[in-house]
Design a protein around this motif. Structure first.
Motif, PDB file in Angstrom:
ATOM      1  N   PRO A 200       0.816  -1.118   0.075  1.00  0.00           N
ATOM      2  CA  PRO A 200      -0.170   0.274   0.132  1.00  0.00           C
ATOM      3  C   PRO A 200       0.887   1.164  -0.129  1.00  0.00           C
ATOM      4  CG  PRO A 200       0.170  -0.961   2.103  1.00  0.00           C
ATOM      5  CD  PRO A 200       0.730  -2.278   1.218  1.00  0.00           C
ATOM      6  N   PRO A 201       0.434   2.281  -0.572  1.00  0.00           N
ATOM      7  CA  PRO A 201       1.144   3.475  -0.897  1.00  0.00           C
ATOM      8  C   PRO A 201       1.325   4.173   0.779  1.00  0.00           C
ATOM      9  CG  PRO A 201      -0.903   3.938  -1.890  1.00  0.00           C
ATOM     10  CD  PRO A 201      -0.641   2.474  -1.544  1.00  0.00           C
ATOM     11  N   PRO A 202       2.473   4.661   1.042  1.00  0.00           N
ATOM     12  CA  PRO A 202       2.573   5.497   2.337  1.00  0.00           C
ATOM     13  C   PRO A 202       1.996   6.907   1.904  1.00  0.00           C
ATOM     14  CG  PRO A 202       4.818   4.961   1.524  1.00  0.00           C
ATOM     15  CD  PRO A 202       3.883   4.238   0.616  1.00  0.00           C
ATOM     16  N   ALA A 203       1.379   7.574   3.304  1.00  0.00           N
ATOM     17  CA  ALA A 203       1.009   8.954   3.083  1.00  0.00           C
ATOM     18  C   ALA A 203       2.308   9.811   2.399  1.00  0.00           C
ATOM     19  CB  ALA A 203       0.854   9.596   4.351  1.00  0.00           C
ATOM     20  N   ASP A 204       3.201   9.751   2.835  1.00  0.00           N
ATOM     21  CA  ASP A 204       4.407  10.759   2.202  1.00  0.00           C
ATOM     22  C   ASP A 204       4.461  10.622   0.726  1.00  0.00           C
ATOM     23  OD1 ASP A 204       5.846   8.413   3.414  1.00  0.00           O
ATOM     24  OD2 ASP A 204       7.475   9.454   2.158  1.00  0.00           O
ATOM     25  N   LEU A 205       3.944   9.639   0.154  1.00  0.00           N
ATOM     26  CA  LEU A 205       4.371   9.411  -1.322  1.00  0.00           C
ATOM     27  C   LEU A 205       2.854   9.505  -2.063  1.00  0.00           C
ATOM     28  CD1 LEU A 205       6.634   6.339  -1.232  1.00  0.00           C
ATOM     29  CD2 LEU A 205       7.341   8.589  -1.366  1.00  0.00           C
ATOM     30  N   ALA A 206       1.918  10.006  -1.586  1.00  0.00           N
ATOM     31  CA  ALA A 206       0.589  10.284  -2.016  1.00  0.00           C
ATOM     32  C   ALA A 206       0.974  10.967  -3.431  1.00  0.00           C
ATOM     33  CB  ALA A 206      -0.169  11.099  -1.262  1.00  0.00           C
ATOM     34  N   TRP A 207       2.065  12.031  -3.554  1.00  0.00           N
ATOM     35  CA  TRP A 207       2.344  12.839  -4.837  1.00  0.00           C
ATOM     36  C   TRP A 207       2.207  11.787  -5.775  1.00  0.00           C
ATOM     37  CZ3 TRP A 207       6.576  10.892  -6.805  1.00  0.00           C
ATOM     38  CH2 TRP A 207       7.461  10.292  -5.939  1.00  0.00           C
ATOM     39  N   ALA A 208       2.539  10.417  -5.737  1.00  0.00           N
ATOM     40  CA  ALA A 208       3.062   9.705  -7.011  1.00  0.00           C
ATOM     41  C   ALA A 208       1.509   9.442  -7.588  1.00  0.00           C
ATOM     42  CB  ALA A 208       3.530   8.226  -6.472  1.00  0.00           C
ATOM     43  N   GLY A 209       0.368   9.563  -7.003  1.00  0.00           N
ATOM     44  CA  GLY A 209      -0.739   9.189  -7.701  1.00  0.00           C
ATOM     45  C   GLY A 209      -1.215   7.784  -7.724  1.00  0.00           C
ATOM     46  N   THR A 210      -1.483   7.028  -8.910  1.00  0.00           N
ATOM     47  CA  THR A 210      -1.861   5.807  -9.048  1.00  0.00           C
ATOM     48  C   THR A 210      -1.117   5.416 -10.307  1.00  0.00           C
ATOM     49  OG1 THR A 210      -3.867   6.375 -10.184  1.00  0.00           O
ATOM     50  CG2 THR A 210      -3.960   6.030  -8.108  1.00  0.00           C
ATOM     51  N   GLY A 211      -1.050   4.214 -10.379  1.00  0.00           N
ATOM     52  CA  GLY A 211      -0.594   3.404 -11.710  1.00  0.00           C
ATOM     53  C   GLY A 211       0.966   2.939 -11.298  1.00  0.00           C
ATOM     54  N   PRO A 212       1.587   2.532 -12.296  1.00  0.00           N
ATOM     55  CA  PRO A 212       3.139   1.888 -12.275  1.00  0.00           C
ATOM     56  C   PRO A 212       3.897   2.802 -11.343  1.00  0.00           C
ATOM     57  CG  PRO A 212       2.340   1.515 -14.647  1.00  0.00           C
ATOM     58  CD  PRO A 212       1.430   2.428 -13.881  1.00  0.00           C
ATOM     59  N   LEU A 213       4.127   3.886 -11.608  1.00  0.00           N
ATOM     60  CA  LEU A 213       4.986   4.760 -10.890  1.00  0.00           C
ATOM     61  C   LEU A 213       4.699   4.861  -9.433  1.00  0.00           C
ATOM     62  CD1 LEU A 213       7.369   6.929 -11.076  1.00  0.00           C
ATOM     63  CD2 LEU A 213       5.613   8.634 -10.902  1.00  0.00           C
ATOM     64  N   ALA A 214       3.376   5.069  -8.918  1.00  0.00           N
ATOM     65  CA  ALA A 214       3.112   4.738  -7.648  1.00  0.00           C
ATOM     66  C   ALA A 214       3.295   3.462  -7.005  1.00  0.00           C
ATOM     67  CB  ALA A 214       1.639   5.189  -7.409  1.00  0.00           C
ATOM     68  N   GLU A 215       3.069   2.579  -8.057  1.00  0.00           N
ATOM     69  CA  GLU A 215       3.184   1.051  -7.494  1.00  0.00           C
ATOM     70  C   GLU A 215       4.443   0.605  -6.930  1.00  0.00           C
ATOM     71  OE1 GLU A 215       1.378  -0.982 -10.538  1.00  0.00           O
ATOM     72  OE2 GLU A 215      -0.844  -0.366  -9.947  1.00  0.00           O
ATOM     73  N   ALA A 216       5.279   1.129  -8.012  1.00  0.00           N
ATOM     74  CA  ALA A 216       6.926   0.843  -7.859  1.00  0.00           C
ATOM     75  C   ALA A 216       7.445   1.750  -6.644  1.00  0.00           C
ATOM     76  CB  ALA A 216       7.545   1.469  -9.167  1.00  0.00           C
ATOM     77  N   PHE A 217       7.040   2.805  -6.476  1.00  0.00           N
ATOM     78  CA  PHE A 217       7.712   3.561  -5.104  1.00  0.00           C
ATOM     79  C   PHE A 217       6.999   3.004  -4.114  1.00  0.00           C
ATOM     80  CE2 PHE A 217       9.558   6.264  -8.120  1.00  0.00           C
ATOM     81  CZ  PHE A 217      10.407   7.137  -7.481  1.00  0.00           C
ATOM     82  N   ALA A 218       5.696   2.546  -3.695  1.00  0.00           N
ATOM     83  CA  ALA A 218       5.508   1.987  -2.629  1.00  0.00           C
ATOM     84  C   ALA A 218       5.861   0.524  -2.590  1.00  0.00           C
ATOM     85  CB  ALA A 218       3.713   1.748  -3.014  1.00  0.00           C
ATOM     86  N   ALA A 219       6.139  -0.172  -3.446  1.00  0.00           N
ATOM     87  CA  ALA A 219       6.817  -1.491  -3.177  1.00  0.00           C
ATOM     88  C   ALA A 219       8.258  -1.149  -2.826  1.00  0.00           C
ATOM     89  CB  ALA A 219       6.865  -2.398  -4.390  1.00  0.00           C
ATOM     90  N   ALA A 220       9.010  -0.316  -3.309  1.00  0.00           N
ATOM     91  CA  ALA A 220      10.438  -0.063  -3.003  1.00  0.00           C
ATOM     92  C   ALA A 220      10.534   0.464  -1.761  1.00  0.00           C
ATOM     93  CB  ALA A 220      11.093   0.804  -4.049  1.00  0.00           C
ATOM     94  N   ALA A 221       9.639   1.322  -1.221  1.00  0.00           N
ATOM     95  CA  ALA A 221       9.726   1.957   0.101  1.00  0.00           C
ATOM     96  C   ALA A 221       9.211   0.825   0.974  1.00  0.00           C
ATOM     97  CB  ALA A 221       8.667   2.923   0.423  1.00  0.00           C
ATOM     98  N   ALA A 222       8.568  -0.281   0.732  1.00  0.00           N
ATOM     99  CA  ALA A 222       8.186  -1.125   1.679  1.00  0.00           C
ATOM    100  C   ALA A 222       9.379  -2.164   1.821  1.00  0.00           C
ATOM    101  CB  ALA A 222       6.849  -1.784   1.209  1.00  0.00           C
TER     102      ALA A 222
END
Length: 328
Positions: A200-222
């Motif tokens: 799941p996307p963390p709150a501080d990465l909400a700027w990434a929106g949705t889609g592959p970019l957001a998914e990649a950043f959420a997975a990398a952060a986790a």
């Protein structure tokens, strides 16, 4: 120097990584092999700033997911504008290695669509440039990625992507070849997301929106956070988070005497880790062999990656229009 010879030289540059031993390409298996294969396919070469993460396979995949989905993948912004952000961030962080690589890519590509206002925005000196929907998220993603990579490169690599054995007379032509070897055409978005579990996307990465970019950043952060749970003691994580919560974004210095008193606030057995994490996040050029002494390869990558990404996430959040309004 031909493109093939330069690729071989860059593979040999893995021997110049400091403090850890990257996995050689011929010995890569499993997740490391999968990441290496994607890097060479989509970036054009096995980039040492990515490969240096290989003692910690999940963090390796996270670092590549950040780089691929922000800089390389197809989006609404052009590669030249992304390379300009990468170069501007690297110059601001005094990371000559990354500035050389991405400055050369920018030379190869041309100026891009937004120049002066984009540079001002990346330095925190102006509003974000006017971009198509989703474009700002893509450029923030590049900025976060390079705030992260600049720190890791400063700790583990030298000042230039070209090995020391490349003679001075050949360095100019070699840089030009480097710009041509890099794969500068867009690649399909989302390929790196399959390397890591979804998160799941963390709150501080909400700027990434949705889609592959957001998914990649959420997975990398986790992935990086999970690695930190193994390698970074909780008092160290709390200290760094508290320090970053009031950080003005300016690297402290000169010297590193400021880090000792902060590290002394955690229990004695954790002070070496606290010192390393603080320096990595806030002043990576101050990390040396004495600071990393006693850490195993995997622990060292996981700790520095977590500290680097923690600082990068703070800096990225400050580039959003909302965060600017809140801090005005």
């Amino acid at each position: 120097m031909t493109s093939a010879l330069l690729r071989l030289a860059l593979r040999g540059a893995l021997r110049e990584v400091r403090y850890v031993r990257p996995v050689p390409p011929r010995r890569a298996t499993g997740l490391v092999e999968a990441v290496y294969r994607q890097v060479e396919r989509d970036f054009g070469m096995l980039a040492p700033p990515v490969a240096l993460h290989s003692p910690a396979p999940e963090v390796l995949a996270a670092s590549w997911a950040l780089l691929r989905e922000s800089l390389v993948a197809t989006g609404v912004t052009g590669r030249a504008d992304r390379e300009r952000v990468a170069t501007a961030v690297s110059l601001a962080n005094e990371c000559s290695y990354c500035a050389e690589v991405h400055g050369q890519a920018l030379t190869t590509l041309g100026a891009g669509e937004v120049t002066f206002e984009l540079d001002r925005w990346v330095r925190g000196a102006g509003p974000p440039p006017a971009l198509p929907a989703g474009g700002l998220a893509e450029l923030i993603a590049v900025a976060v990625t390079f705030h992260y990579l600049n720190r890791m490169v400063t700790v583990f690599l030298g000042r230039s992507p070209l090995p020391d054995r490349v003679p001075a007379s050949a360095r100019g032509p070699a840089r030009a070849v480097l710009g041509r070897v890099m794969r500068l055409v867009p690649a399909r978005a989302g390929a790196a997301t399959g390397l890591l579990p979804a998160a799941p996307p963390p709150a501080d990465l909400a700027w990434a929106g949705t889609g592959p970019l957001a998914e990649a950043f959420a997975a990398a952060a986790a992935a990086v956070d999970a690695a930190a749970a193994r390698s970074v003691p909780s008092p160290v994580r709390e200290l760094v988070a508290d320090t970053l919560s009031t950080w003005d974004g300016v690297m402290p210095g000169p010297g590193r005497s400021w880090a000792g008193p902060l590290a002394a606030t955690v229990p004695g057995p954790h002070r070496a880790a606290a010192r390393l994490a603080l320096l990595t996040a806030l002043a990576p050029a101050q990390v040396d062999a004495a600071v990393v002494d006693g850490f195993g390869d995997r622990d060292l990558i996981e700790l520095t990656a977590w500290a680097s990404l923690a600082a990068a996430r703070v800096l990225g959040a400050r580039l959003t229009p909302v965060s600017r309004e809140e801090t005005a």
